[in-house]
Design a protein around this motif. Structure first.
Motif, PDB file in Angstrom:
ATOM      1  N   HIS A 251     -16.118  42.314 -11.451  1.00 29.60           N
ATOM      2  CA  HIS A 251     -15.465  41.246 -10.696  1.00 29.60           C
ATOM      3  C   HIS A 251     -14.084  41.709 -10.201  1.00 29.60           C
ATOM      4  CE1 HIS A 251     -14.505  36.631 -10.599  1.00 29.60           C
ATOM      5  NE2 HIS A 251     -14.269  37.229  -9.455  1.00 29.60           N
ATOM      6  N   SER A 252     -13.288  42.265 -11.105  1.00 33.48           N
ATOM      7  CA  SER A 252     -11.949  42.683 -10.675  1.00 33.48           C
ATOM      8  C   SER A 252     -12.036  43.873  -9.710  1.00 33.48           C
ATOM      9  CB  SER A 252     -11.030  42.982 -11.863  1.00 33.48           C
ATOM     10  OG  SER A 252     -11.579  43.994 -12.641  1.00 33.48           O
ATOM     11  N   LYS A 253     -13.039  44.725  -9.891  1.00 40.66           N
ATOM     12  CA  LYS A 253     -13.171  45.875  -8.986  1.00 40.66           C
ATOM     13  C   LYS A 253     -13.543  45.434  -7.566  1.00 40.66           C
ATOM     14  CE  LYS A 253     -14.947  50.489  -8.496  1.00 40.66           C
ATOM     15  NZ  LYS A 253     -15.538  51.673  -9.061  1.00 40.66           N
ATOM     16  N   ILE A 254     -14.472  44.489  -7.447  1.00 40.25           N
ATOM     17  CA  ILE A 254     -14.869  44.058  -6.094  1.00 40.25           C
ATOM     18  C   ILE A 254     -13.718  43.276  -5.428  1.00 40.25           C
ATOM     19  CG2 ILE A 254     -16.095  41.887  -6.711  1.00 40.25           C
ATOM     20  CD1 ILE A 254     -17.378  44.423  -4.132  1.00 40.25           C
ATOM     21  N   GLU A 255     -12.919  42.561  -6.239  1.00 38.94           N
ATOM     22  CA  GLU A 255     -11.746  41.878  -5.671  1.00 38.94           C
ATOM     23  C   GLU A 255     -10.735  42.892  -5.133  1.00 38.94           C
ATOM     24  OE1 GLU A 255     -11.257  37.585  -7.857  1.00 38.94           O
ATOM     25  OE2 GLU A 255     -10.526  39.336  -8.962  1.00 38.94           O
ATOM     26  N   GLU A 256     -10.579  43.972  -5.882  1.00 34.20           N
ATOM     27  CA  GLU A 256      -9.655  45.037  -5.473  1.00 34.20           C
ATOM     28  C   GLU A 256     -10.140  45.689  -4.174  1.00 34.20           C
ATOM     29  OE1 GLU A 256      -8.647  49.208  -7.487  1.00 34.20           O
ATOM     30  OE2 GLU A 256      -8.796  47.555  -8.922  1.00 34.20           O
ATOM     31  N   ILE A 257     -11.444  45.963  -4.096  1.00 30.35           N
ATOM     32  CA  ILE A 257     -12.024  46.598  -2.909  1.00 30.35           C
ATOM     33  C   ILE A 257     -11.895  45.674  -1.690  1.00 30.35           C
ATOM     34  CG2 ILE A 257     -14.208  47.394  -1.870  1.00 30.35           C
ATOM     35  CD1 ILE A 257     -14.998  48.294  -4.796  1.00 30.35           C
ATOM     36  N   CYS A 258     -12.151  44.382  -1.897  1.00 33.90           N
ATOM     37  CA  CYS A 258     -12.139  43.421  -0.783  1.00 33.90           C
ATOM     38  C   CYS A 258     -10.737  42.886  -0.508  1.00 33.90           C
ATOM     39  CB  CYS A 258     -13.079  42.249  -1.077  1.00 33.90           C
ATOM     40  SG  CYS A 258     -14.778  42.769  -1.251  1.00 33.90           S
ATOM     41  N   GLU A 259      -9.804  43.206  -1.367  1.00 39.38           N
ATOM     42  CA  GLU A 259      -8.410  42.751  -1.227  1.00 39.38           C
ATOM     43  C   GLU A 259      -8.288  41.248  -1.082  1.00 39.38           C
ATOM     44  OE1 GLU A 259      -7.345  45.341   2.082  1.00 39.38           O
ATOM     45  OE2 GLU A 259      -6.249  46.635   0.688  1.00 39.38           O
ATOM     46  N   ARG A 260      -9.073  40.526  -1.890  1.00 42.03           N
ATOM     47  CA  ARG A 260      -8.932  39.073  -1.961  1.00 42.03           C
ATOM     48  C   ARG A 260      -9.531  38.587  -3.276  1.00 42.03           C
ATOM     49  NH1 ARG A 260     -13.270  35.630  -1.260  1.00 42.03           N
ATOM     50  NH2 ARG A 260     -15.190  36.512  -0.412  1.00 42.03           N
ATOM     51  N   SER A 261      -9.148  37.375  -3.674  1.00 44.70           N
ATOM     52  CA  SER A 261      -9.756  36.863  -4.901  1.00 44.70           C
ATOM     53  C   SER A 261     -11.124  36.267  -4.563  1.00 44.70           C
ATOM     54  CB  SER A 261      -8.837  35.862  -5.595  1.00 44.70           C
ATOM     55  OG  SER A 261      -8.775  34.704  -4.832  1.00 44.70           O
ATOM     56  N   ILE A 262     -12.052  36.442  -5.470  1.00 39.62           N
ATOM     57  CA  ILE A 262     -13.431  35.983  -5.262  1.00 39.62           C
ATOM     58  C   ILE A 262     -13.777  35.059  -6.427  1.00 39.62           C
ATOM     59  CG2 ILE A 262     -15.856  36.738  -5.207  1.00 39.62           C
ATOM     60  CD1 ILE A 262     -14.803  39.395  -3.908  1.00 39.62           C
ATOM     61  N   ALA A 263     -14.160  33.816  -6.095  1.00 44.03           N
ATOM     62  CA  ALA A 263     -14.489  32.859  -7.156  1.00 44.03           C
ATOM     63  C   ALA A 263     -15.836  33.217  -7.786  1.00 44.03           C
ATOM     64  CB  ALA A 263     -14.542  31.448  -6.579  1.00 44.03           C
ATOM     65  N   LYS A 264     -16.006  32.845  -9.045  1.00 45.23           N
ATOM     66  CA  LYS A 264     -17.266  33.168  -9.718  1.00 45.23           C
ATOM     67  C   LYS A 264     -18.469  32.541  -9.007  1.00 45.23           C
ATOM     68  CE  LYS A 264     -15.614  34.159 -14.376  1.00 45.23           C
ATOM     69  NZ  LYS A 264     -15.533  33.727 -15.777  1.00 45.23           N
ATOM     70  N   ASN A 265     -18.267  31.352  -8.411  1.00 42.76           N
ATOM     71  CA  ASN A 265     -19.425  30.721  -7.757  1.00 42.76           C
ATOM     72  C   ASN A 265     -19.810  31.368  -6.419  1.00 42.76           C
ATOM     73  OD1 ASN A 265     -17.531  29.707  -6.025  1.00 42.76           O
ATOM     74  ND2 ASN A 265     -17.725  27.570  -6.694  1.00 42.76           N
ATOM     75  N   GLU A 266     -19.043  32.375  -5.996  1.00 40.43           N
ATOM     76  CA  GLU A 266     -19.412  33.141  -4.793  1.00 40.43           C
ATOM     77  C   GLU A 266     -20.311  34.325  -5.143  1.00 40.43           C
ATOM     78  OE1 GLU A 266     -16.229  34.459  -2.135  1.00 40.43           O
ATOM     79  OE2 GLU A 266     -14.884  33.055  -3.125  1.00 40.43           O
ATOM     80  N   ILE A 267     -20.428  34.586  -6.458  1.00 43.30           N
ATOM     81  CA  ILE A 267     -21.116  35.809  -6.893  1.00 43.30           C
ATOM     82  C   ILE A 267     -22.524  35.520  -7.401  1.00 43.30           C
ATOM     83  CG2 ILE A 267     -20.983  37.809  -8.449  1.00 43.30           C
ATOM     84  CD1 ILE A 267     -17.946  37.267  -8.697  1.00 43.30           C
ATOM     85  N   LEU A 268     -23.452  36.421  -7.066  1.00 40.26           N
ATOM     86  CA  LEU A 268     -24.817  36.347  -7.601  1.00 40.26           C
ATOM     87  C   LEU A 268     -25.170  37.701  -8.212  1.00 40.26           C
ATOM     88  CD1 LEU A 268     -27.455  34.581  -7.732  1.00 40.26           C
ATOM     89  CD2 LEU A 268     -28.196  35.853  -5.695  1.00 40.26           C
ATOM     90  N   MET A 269     -25.657  37.667  -9.454  1.00 38.09           N
ATOM     91  CA  MET A 269     -26.131  38.900 -10.111  1.00 38.09           C
ATOM     92  C   MET A 269     -27.633  39.012  -9.920  1.00 38.09           C
ATOM     93  SD  MET A 269     -25.541  41.522 -12.306  1.00 38.09           S
ATOM     94  CE  MET A 269     -26.905  42.700 -12.394  1.00 38.09           C
ATOM     95  N   ILE A 270     -28.103  40.148  -9.398  1.00 41.10           N
ATOM     96  CA  ILE A 270     -29.543  40.360  -9.204  1.00 41.10           C
ATOM     97  C   ILE A 270     -30.011  41.476 -10.137  1.00 41.10           C
ATOM     98  CG2 ILE A 270     -31.356  40.925  -7.530  1.00 41.10           C
ATOM     99  CD1 ILE A 270     -29.315  40.284  -5.297  1.00 41.10           C
ATOM    100  N   GLY A 271     -31.016  41.199 -10.961  1.00 43.48           N
ATOM    101  CA  GLY A 271     -31.484  42.248 -11.871  1.00 43.48           C
ATOM    102  C   GLY A 271     -32.817  41.916 -12.500  1.00 43.48           C
TER     103      GLY A 271
END
Ligand SMILES: [Mg+2]
Length: 236
Positions: A168-188
Protein backbone atom coordinates in the motif's frame (compact mmCIF):
# COMPACT_ATOMS: atom_id res chain seq x y z
CA UNK A 1 -17.02 -0.89 -7.87
CA UNK A 2 -14.77 2.15 -7.72
CA UNK A 3 -11.33 0.60 -7.55
CA UNK A 4 -8.27 2.42 -8.87
CA UNK A 5 -5.57 0.07 -7.70
CA UNK A 6 -4.96 -3.65 -8.06
CA UNK A 7 -2.76 -5.80 -5.85
CA UNK A 8 -2.14 -8.92 -7.94
CA UNK A 9 -0.67 -12.24 -6.81
CA UNK A 10 1.94 -13.76 -9.15
CA UNK A 11 2.06 -17.56 -8.92
CA UNK A 12 -1.06 -19.41 -10.04
CA UNK A 13 -2.78 -16.10 -10.68
CA UNK A 14 -0.86 -14.79 -13.71
CA UNK A 15 1.69 -17.58 -14.27
CA UNK A 16 1.50 -21.29 -13.56
CA UNK A 17 3.72 -22.13 -10.60
CA UNK A 18 3.25 -25.84 -11.24
CA UNK A 19 4.50 -25.54 -14.81
CA UNK A 20 7.62 -23.56 -13.80
CA UNK A 21 8.30 -26.01 -10.99
CA UNK A 22 7.79 -29.13 -13.12
CA UNK A 23 10.01 -27.73 -15.89
CA UNK A 24 12.80 -26.97 -13.41
CA UNK A 25 12.61 -30.36 -11.67
CA UNK A 26 12.66 -32.22 -15.00
CA UNK A 27 15.79 -30.29 -16.00
CA UNK A 28 17.44 -31.29 -12.69
CA UNK A 29 16.55 -34.95 -13.25
CA UNK A 30 17.91 -34.82 -16.80
CA UNK A 31 21.14 -33.31 -15.51
CA UNK A 32 21.85 -36.43 -13.42
CA UNK A 33 20.43 -38.83 -16.05
CA UNK A 34 17.67 -39.99 -13.77
CA UNK A 35 15.53 -42.73 -15.25
CA UNK A 36 12.40 -41.17 -16.78
CA UNK A 37 10.18 -43.57 -14.78
CA UNK A 38 11.35 -41.95 -11.51
CA UNK A 39 10.72 -38.32 -12.44
CA UNK A 40 7.05 -38.27 -11.42
CA UNK A 41 7.81 -39.59 -7.94
CA UNK A 42 10.68 -37.10 -7.54
CA UNK A 43 8.33 -34.24 -8.49
CA UNK A 44 5.64 -35.53 -6.09
CA UNK A 45 8.06 -35.86 -3.16
CA UNK A 46 9.57 -32.44 -3.82
CA UNK A 47 6.11 -30.85 -3.95
CA UNK A 48 5.00 -32.49 -0.72
CA UNK A 49 8.13 -31.33 1.14
CA UNK A 50 8.15 -27.86 -0.38
CA UNK A 51 4.49 -27.30 0.49
CA UNK A 52 5.11 -28.38 4.07
CA UNK A 53 8.06 -25.96 4.34
CA UNK A 54 6.18 -23.01 2.76
CA UNK A 55 3.28 -23.60 5.16
CA UNK A 56 5.74 -23.42 8.04
CA UNK A 57 7.13 -20.20 6.52
CA UNK A 58 3.63 -18.69 6.19
CA UNK A 59 3.11 -19.46 9.88
CA UNK A 60 6.39 -17.68 10.65
CA UNK A 61 8.03 -20.88 11.97
CA UNK A 62 11.03 -20.98 9.58
CA UNK A 63 12.85 -18.58 7.26
CA UNK A 64 13.42 -18.65 3.47
CA UNK A 65 16.93 -20.12 3.66
CA UNK A 66 15.61 -23.06 5.68
CA UNK A 67 13.08 -23.75 2.92
CA UNK A 68 15.70 -23.76 0.17
CA UNK A 69 18.22 -25.96 1.97
CA UNK A 70 15.78 -28.42 3.55
CA UNK A 71 13.76 -29.17 0.42
CA UNK A 72 16.87 -30.38 -1.44
CA UNK A 73 18.47 -32.10 1.54
CA UNK A 74 15.30 -34.19 1.50
CA UNK A 75 15.52 -34.93 -2.24
CA UNK A 76 19.21 -35.90 -1.94
CA UNK A 77 18.29 -38.31 0.87
CA UNK A 78 15.63 -39.95 -1.34
CA UNK A 79 17.40 -40.18 -4.72
CA UNK A 80 20.96 -41.54 -5.00
CA UNK A 81 21.38 -39.80 -8.38
CA UNK A 82 21.88 -36.53 -6.47
CA UNK A 83 24.41 -38.00 -4.02
CA UNK A 84 27.26 -35.86 -5.36
CA UNK A 85 25.36 -32.59 -4.89
CA UNK A 86 24.97 -30.51 -1.78
CA UNK A 87 21.57 -28.94 -1.07
CA UNK A 88 22.71 -25.35 -1.70
CA UNK A 89 24.18 -26.14 -5.10
CA UNK A 90 21.13 -28.15 -6.13
CA UNK A 91 18.89 -25.31 -5.02
CA UNK A 92 20.89 -22.80 -7.08
CA UNK A 93 20.55 -24.97 -10.18
CA UNK A 94 16.86 -25.48 -9.48
CA UNK A 95 16.23 -21.73 -9.18
CA UNK A 96 18.05 -21.04 -12.45
CA UNK A 97 15.90 -23.66 -14.21
CA UNK A 98 12.79 -22.38 -12.42
CA UNK A 99 13.32 -18.88 -13.86
CA UNK A 100 13.92 -20.38 -17.33
CA UNK A 101 10.68 -22.37 -17.08
CA UNK A 102 8.44 -19.38 -16.24
CA UNK A 103 6.01 -18.48 -19.02
CA UNK A 104 3.03 -16.15 -19.40
CA UNK A 105 0.09 -16.95 -21.66
CA UNK A 106 -0.47 -14.46 -24.50
CA UNK A 107 -4.04 -13.68 -23.45
CA UNK A 108 -2.96 -12.99 -19.86
CA UNK A 109 -0.39 -10.51 -21.16
CA UNK A 110 -3.04 -8.81 -23.31
CA UNK A 111 -5.40 -8.50 -20.34
CA UNK A 112 -2.64 -6.99 -18.21
CA UNK A 113 -1.84 -4.48 -20.95
CA UNK A 114 -5.49 -3.36 -20.91
CA UNK A 115 -5.72 -3.31 -17.12
CA UNK A 116 -2.61 -1.15 -16.94
CA UNK A 117 -4.38 1.61 -18.88
CA UNK A 118 -7.04 1.76 -16.19
CA UNK A 119 -5.51 0.77 -12.85
CA UNK A 120 -2.40 1.15 -10.76
CA UNK A 121 -0.93 -2.35 -10.51
CA UNK A 122 1.42 -3.80 -7.94
CA UNK A 123 2.36 -7.48 -7.68
CA UNK A 124 2.22 -8.85 -4.13
CA UNK A 125 4.00 -12.19 -4.00
CA UNK A 126 5.19 -14.71 -1.45
CA UNK A 127 8.61 -15.75 -2.62
CA UNK A 128 12.32 -15.14 -2.86
CA UNK A 129 12.80 -11.55 -4.05
CA UNK A 130 15.57 -12.03 -6.64
CA UNK A 131 13.95 -15.16 -8.06
CA UNK A 132 10.55 -13.54 -8.45
CA UNK A 133 12.19 -10.46 -9.99
CA UNK A 134 14.07 -12.57 -12.56
CA UNK A 135 10.90 -14.48 -13.44
CA UNK A 136 8.97 -11.23 -13.93
CA UNK A 137 11.79 -9.81 -16.03
CA UNK A 138 11.88 -12.97 -18.17
CA UNK A 139 8.21 -12.67 -19.11
CA UNK A 140 8.39 -8.89 -19.64
CA UNK A 141 6.10 -8.08 -16.74
CA UNK A 142 7.79 -4.84 -15.71
CA UNK A 143 6.23 -3.02 -18.69
CA UNK A 144 2.79 -4.04 -17.43
CA UNK A 145 3.00 -3.20 -13.72
CA UNK A 146 3.99 -0.28 -11.49
CA UNK A 147 6.00 -2.34 -9.03
CA UNK A 148 6.18 -5.45 -6.88
CA UNK A 149 6.62 -6.43 -3.27
CA UNK A 150 7.92 -9.82 -2.17
CA UNK A 151 7.42 -11.46 1.18
CA UNK A 152 11.19 -11.63 1.54
CA UNK A 153 11.55 -7.85 1.35
CA UNK A 154 8.43 -7.27 3.48
CA UNK A 155 9.80 -9.64 6.12
CA UNK A 156 6.32 -11.17 6.32
CA UNK A 157 4.38 -13.42 3.97
CA UNK A 158 0.72 -13.15 2.99
CA UNK A 159 -1.65 -13.48 4.90
CA UNK A 160 0.20 -11.35 7.45
CA UNK A 161 -0.89 -7.69 7.25
CA UNK A 162 2.59 -6.16 7.00
CA UNK A 163 3.11 -7.21 3.36
CA UNK A 164 -0.21 -5.57 2.39
CA UNK A 165 0.71 -2.41 4.33
CA UNK A 166 4.09 -2.24 2.58
CA UNK A 167 2.47 -2.76 -0.84
CA UNK A 168 0.00 0.00 0.00
CA UNK A 169 2.68 2.51 0.95
CA UNK A 170 4.79 1.54 -2.07
CA UNK A 171 1.98 2.10 -4.59
CA UNK A 172 1.18 5.45 -2.90
CA UNK A 173 4.82 6.43 -3.28
CA UNK A 174 4.86 5.40 -6.96
CA UNK A 175 1.58 7.22 -7.71
CA UNK A 176 2.52 10.22 -5.55
CA UNK A 177 -0.88 10.38 -3.89
CA UNK A 178 -2.69 8.78 -1.01
CA UNK A 179 -4.88 5.82 -1.93
CA UNK A 180 -7.79 4.80 0.29
CA UNK A 181 -8.17 1.14 1.19
CA UNK A 182 -11.57 1.01 -0.52
CA UNK A 183 -9.89 1.90 -3.84
CA UNK A 184 -7.79 -1.26 -3.70
CA UNK A 185 -8.65 -4.80 -4.82
CA UNK A 186 -6.43 -7.82 -4.13
CA UNK A 187 -6.62 -10.53 -6.81
CA UNK A 188 -5.22 -13.98 -6.02
CA UNK A 189 -5.76 -17.74 -6.06
CA UNK A 190 -5.01 -18.53 -2.40
CA UNK A 191 -7.96 -18.21 -0.06
CA UNK A 192 -5.88 -18.18 3.10
CA UNK A 193 -3.08 -15.92 1.83
CA UNK A 194 -4.76 -13.56 -0.65
CA UNK A 195 -8.41 -13.36 0.41
CA UNK A 196 -8.19 -13.67 4.19
CA UNK A 197 -4.93 -11.70 4.27
CA UNK A 198 -6.22 -8.72 2.31
CA UNK A 199 -9.60 -8.72 4.09
CA UNK A 200 -7.83 -8.63 7.44
CA UNK A 201 -5.81 -5.66 6.22
CA UNK A 202 -9.10 -3.98 5.28
CA UNK A 203 -9.22 -4.29 1.50
CA UNK A 204 -11.57 -6.23 -0.78
CA UNK A 205 -10.49 -9.41 -2.49
CA UNK A 206 -11.16 -11.11 -5.78
CA UNK A 207 -10.62 -14.86 -5.44
CA UNK A 208 -9.50 -16.81 -8.52
CA UNK A 209 -10.73 -20.35 -7.98
CA UNK A 210 -12.47 -23.19 -9.74
CA UNK A 211 -13.41 -24.75 -6.42
CA UNK A 212 -17.13 -24.75 -5.82
CA UNK A 213 -17.24 -24.51 -2.06
CA UNK A 214 -18.83 -22.40 0.60
CA UNK A 215 -15.83 -20.16 1.27
CA UNK A 216 -16.80 -16.62 0.47
CA UNK A 217 -15.09 -13.70 -1.18
CA UNK A 218 -16.59 -10.37 -2.27
CA UNK A 219 -15.56 -11.14 -5.86
CA UNK A 220 -14.97 -14.65 -7.20
CA UNK A 221 -14.03 -15.84 -10.70
CA UNK A 222 -12.91 -19.15 -12.21
CA UNK A 223 -9.94 -17.63 -14.01
CA UNK A 224 -7.80 -14.50 -13.92
CA UNK A 225 -8.93 -13.66 -17.44
CA UNK A 226 -12.59 -13.67 -16.34
CA UNK A 227 -11.73 -11.31 -13.49
CA UNK A 228 -10.00 -9.04 -16.01
CA UNK A 229 -13.09 -9.01 -18.25
CA UNK A 230 -15.14 -7.86 -15.27
CA UNK A 231 -12.60 -5.24 -14.21
CA UNK A 232 -12.38 -3.84 -17.74
CA UNK A 233 -16.17 -3.69 -18.20
CA UNK A 234 -17.23 -2.65 -14.71
CA UNK A 235 -15.79 0.31 -12.93
CA UNK A 236 -16.40 2.59 -15.94
MG1 LIG B 1 -0.78 -17.69 -5.78
Amino acid sequence: MDKTTLFIDFDDTIVSYMRSERGALEKLCNLVNMDVSKINSMVALYREKNKELWNMFQEGEINISQITSERFAYIISKFHEFANYDPEHLNKLYLRFFVQSTEIEDDTRLYLEKLKLKYNIIIVTNGIHEVQKKRMFRIGLFDLIDGFVSSEVAGAAKPRPHIFALSHSKIEEICERSIAKNEILMIGDSYSADVVGSNNYGIDACWITDEDDSKDSKYKFNTFNEACEYLLKGNQ
